[in-house]
Design an enzyme around this catalytic site. Structure first.
Site, mmCIF file in Angstrom:
data_model
loop_
_atom_site.group_PDB
_atom_site.id
_atom_site.type_symbol
_atom_site.label_atom_id
_atom_site.label_comp_id
_atom_site.label_asym_id
_atom_site.label_seq_id
_atom_site.Cartn_x
_atom_site.Cartn_y
_atom_site.Cartn_z
ATOM 1 N N GLU A 251 0.824 -1.209 0.000
ATOM 2 C CA GLU A 251 0.000 0.000 0.000
ATOM 3 C C GLU A 251 0.857 1.257 0.000
ATOM 4 O O GLU A 251 0.628 2.184 0.775
ATOM 5 C CB GLU A 251 -0.908 -0.011 1.234
ATOM 6 C CG GLU A 251 -2.335 0.337 0.897
ATOM 7 C CD GLU A 251 -3.301 0.056 2.032
ATOM 8 O OE1 GLU A 251 -2.992 0.382 3.187
ATOM 9 O OE2 GLU A 251 -4.364 -0.496 1.746
ATOM 10 N N ASN A 260 -10.699 -0.038 -1.463
ATOM 11 C CA ASN A 260 -11.501 0.532 -0.380
ATOM 12 C C ASN A 260 -12.814 1.130 -0.868
ATOM 13 O O ASN A 260 -13.498 1.826 -0.106
ATOM 14 C CB ASN A 260 -10.701 1.608 0.371
ATOM 15 C CG ASN A 260 -9.547 0.996 1.129
ATOM 16 O OD1 ASN A 260 -9.646 -0.131 1.607
ATOM 17 N ND2 ASN A 260 -8.435 1.710 1.207
ATOM 18 N N HIS A 280 -19.938 -7.181 8.006
ATOM 19 C CA HIS A 280 -19.048 -6.308 7.248
ATOM 20 C C HIS A 280 -19.559 -6.077 5.813
ATOM 21 O O HIS A 280 -19.686 -4.938 5.358
ATOM 22 C CB HIS A 280 -17.647 -6.922 7.238
ATOM 23 C CG HIS A 280 -16.657 -6.167 6.423
ATOM 24 N ND1 HIS A 280 -16.176 -4.930 6.806
ATOM 25 C CD2 HIS A 280 -16.062 -6.456 5.236
ATOM 26 C CE1 HIS A 280 -15.331 -4.487 5.889
ATOM 27 N NE2 HIS A 280 -15.235 -5.399 4.932
#
Ligand SMILES: NC(=O)c1ccc[n+]([C@@H]2O[C@H](COP(=O)([O-])OP(=O)(O)OC[C@H]3O[C@@H](n4cnc5c(N)ncnc54)[C@H](O)[C@@H]3O)[C@@H](O)[C@H]2O)c1
Length: 378
Positions: A251, A260, A280
């Site tokens: 990242e 994301n 989630h």
């Protein structure tokens, strides 16, 4: 259900995805109903192994844990299994320390191979154990939830939570091999299984319009847990995540941030609705819809895009709106501000420009964000 599942009458056809990471390159092998044959693939990937330490989710210890333990048994090899309590609370310093002590007690050494059997909780925890015990052990993942098969087992992120901060402590530690058996999904509560599809839809939206169309044509098969559809969807999801991870393993370049999509809103929904209200994937599905509406308001995508994404999520059985009593907008905004991924206090969102393509957009006016949330409240 586990006891009565049918054996497949033909030889297993595997799908293999290679995660290209130089000397850390590894394969993800995907098929339906093959865990009892795992031993020969394990030997092929790992060579001679005398000690296996299997870390297994307690709720599947007697089912999939036992299948894996038996499949890995060999003369001259010891297979020890530790059952770890199910649930997010196990991603803790205390649990990590107990596993280190257990390994010491089992006389684990640098040649021991850690095998994780369970969902993302076990994968993250066992991966952290593997990355730290004796400064690093080889590690095999057997992910048993859809979320862990398409997301957490790809990319080498491992970790535990601090009481006030999720996934705050961890290491990047790549597995040597990942074994995905879609038969494990048959024992998963349907709500957990459906929740995992949010991440699958996400890959289509962010990286692959054809894959999104494929999913649109397969919603009945998805809901019915049809084996060949599930294998195909997991293979493509792993391939797409692997491409991103290969290009940005740690990242650092920002590329991995595209993963994301929906997560800034989704994490805020999870945090403000009380952990446990939404799974989630359910929070991410609502978050993706808010992100799509935000992109539309900013003139980046058409209304048709917003409707298409909403229709697919809904057809699979995922939520796309937030009930009014959970839509505390100041609390949502403040949760977004404290998200780990906020750069210097500025809200940044991964937003689509068309199906299969997203961009990281900074400096977004909070009024537009509020309007996007309000448009998704029912
Ligand atoms: N490392 C990463 O890149 C990454 C990415 C995404 C999520 N995660 C992490 O993954 C975790 C969530 O993963 P999850 O959704 O798999 O949750 P989980 O591991 O808690 O599993 C969900 C539930 O299913 C049960 N279960 C697991 N496999 C089963 C099976 N085959 N049959 C019946 N029950 C089964 C578990 O006991 C648990 O109750 C979070 O901690 C999250 O932070 C990590």
């Amino acid at each position: 259900l586990y006891l009565f599942r049918q054996r497949s009458p033909v030889l297993t056809n595997y799908e293999t995805v290679r995660v290209a990471l130089e000397e850390r390159t590894y394969d993800i092998q995907i098929a339906h109903d093959w865990l009892d044959q795992l031993g020969s693939d394990f030997d092929a990937h790992l060579g001679t192994v005398e000690h296996v330490a299997c870390i297994c989710d307690a709720s599947i210890r007697e089912s999939w844990g036992q299948t894996v333990g038996q499949a890995l048994a060999r003369p001259g090899r010891r297979v020890d299994t530790l059952a770890v309590p199910s649930g997010e609370a196990s991603k803790s310093v205390e649990q990590l320390s107990q596993i280190w002590e257990w390994l010491l007690h089992q006389r684990a050494d640098r040649k021991t191979v850690i095998v994780a059997v369970g969902g993302g909780v076990i994968g993250d925890l066992a991966g952290m154990v593997a990355g730290t015990y004796t400064r690093g052990l080889r590690f095999v993942q057997v992910p048993t939830t859809l979320l862990s098969q398409v997301d957490s087992s790809v990319g080498g992120k491992t970790g535990i939570n601090l009481p006030a901060a999720k996934n705050m402590v961890g290491v990047f530690w790549q597995p040597s091999f990942v074994a995905i058996d879609t038969a494990t999904l048959a024992t998963l509560p349907p709500r957990e299984r459906i929740s995992g599809w949010a991440e699958v839809v996400k890959y289509g939206v962010i990286l692959d319009a054809d894959f999104f169309s494929f999913l649109e044509g397969k919603t009945l098969e998805i809901v019915a847990n049809d084996a060949s559809t599930v294998v195909a969807a997991i293979r493509r999801s792993c391939e797409l995540k692997a491409q991103v991870v290969s290009a940005d393993e740690r990242e650092t370049t920002g590329l991995r941030a595209v993963l994301n999509y929906g997560h800034t809103f989704g994490h805020a929904i999870e945090a403000t609705s009380g952990y446990g209200v939404y799974l989630h994937g359910e929070a991410i599905a609502i978050g993706m819809q808010m992100a799509a509406v935000l992109a539309h308001r900013l003139g980046r995508v058409t209304q048709e895009f917003v409707i298409r994404q909403c229709s697919l999520l809904t057809a699979i059985g995922l939520p796309t709106t937030l009930p009014a009593d959970l839509a505390d907008i100041p609390a949502l905004l403040s949760a977004m501000q404290s998200d780990k991924k906020v750069a210097y206090g500025k809200l940044r969102f991964v937003l689509p420009t068309k199906m299969g393509h997203v961009e990281l957009v900074g400096n977004i006016d909070s009024q537009a964000v509020i309007a996007a949330i309000e448009a998704c409240v029912n």
